[in-house]
Design an enzyme around this catalytic site. Structure first.
Site, PDB file in Angstrom:
ATOM      1  CB  SER A  17      -0.958   0.016   1.192  1.00  0.00           C
ATOM      2  OG  SER A  17      -0.267   0.273   2.387  1.00  0.00           O
ATOM      3  CE  LYS A  52      -3.051   2.388   4.517  1.00  0.00           C
ATOM      4  NZ  LYS A  52      -2.660   1.418   3.552  1.00  0.00           N
TER       5      LYS A  52
END
Length: 186
Positions: free
Chosen positions: A43, A86
């Protein structure tokens, strides 16, 4: 014979004391200052790779809030037993929107060229739909993975509470040939 036993006893006692002191120092550092996290999945590719280890600063967010561009580790909203890594895209008070495949922050096209290739497209999710705008609430953050096609992030499940953020990523230390500082591009 007795002097040999005393020397062995003294050596063992010193060794145990040294081990206990080292263990106590490690526990304090691990619990309050820095913690390693393994990047799992793609990701955050190409800026972070699957199975890289990142040292995360646990204490910095006690004295300051995450900023646009910071890479943070937090409890995953879909499954709080897991940690996600993230990038912060929106901080409290910001508006985030998607128009086509572009991200807008506070009404302006977000320049992500420092960490994303120009051909990267950002698509809408269940939470942030194409053409919609969301306002980041107090003490919450909007986060996205750098590999937008393969990231479960705020576009899908919404904001991350500050209380769920474990820390700010500081340093990639494994594998050794990819060792580097994690820099905020802004």
């Amino acid at each position: 014979m007795m002097t040999i036993l005393r020397k062995i006893y003294a050596f063992l006692l010193d060794s145990v004391q040294t081990f206990l002191i080292a263990a106590a120092i490690f526990l304090v550092i691990y619990a309050f200052l820095f913690r390693p996290f393994e990047v799992k999945g793609d990701s955050m590719f190409p800026n972070f790779y699957d199975h890289e280890y990142v040292l995360t600063n646990l204490i910095v967010l006690r004295f300051q809030t995450p900023k646009l561009g910071d890479v943070v580790v937090f409890k995953a909203p879909p499954d709080p037993t897991k940690d996600y890594i993230k990038r912060v895209i929106g901080v409290p008070g910001d508006t985030v929107s998607l128009k086509g495949t572009d991200v807008y922050l506070n009404g302006k096209l977000l320049d992500e060229s420092a960490y994303l290739k120009p051909d990267i497209k950002t698509y809408a999710g269940a939470f942030l739909k194409d053409g919609a705008t969301v306002k980041v609430p107090a003490d919450e953050y909007f986060v996205m993975g750098d590999n937008r096609m393969y990231s479960s992030d705020s576009r899908e499940w919404g904001f991350v509470k500050k209380s769920e953020i474990v820390g700010e990523s500081l340093f990639v230390y494994w594998p050794l040939n990819k060792m580097r500082l994690v820099k905020n591009p802004y």
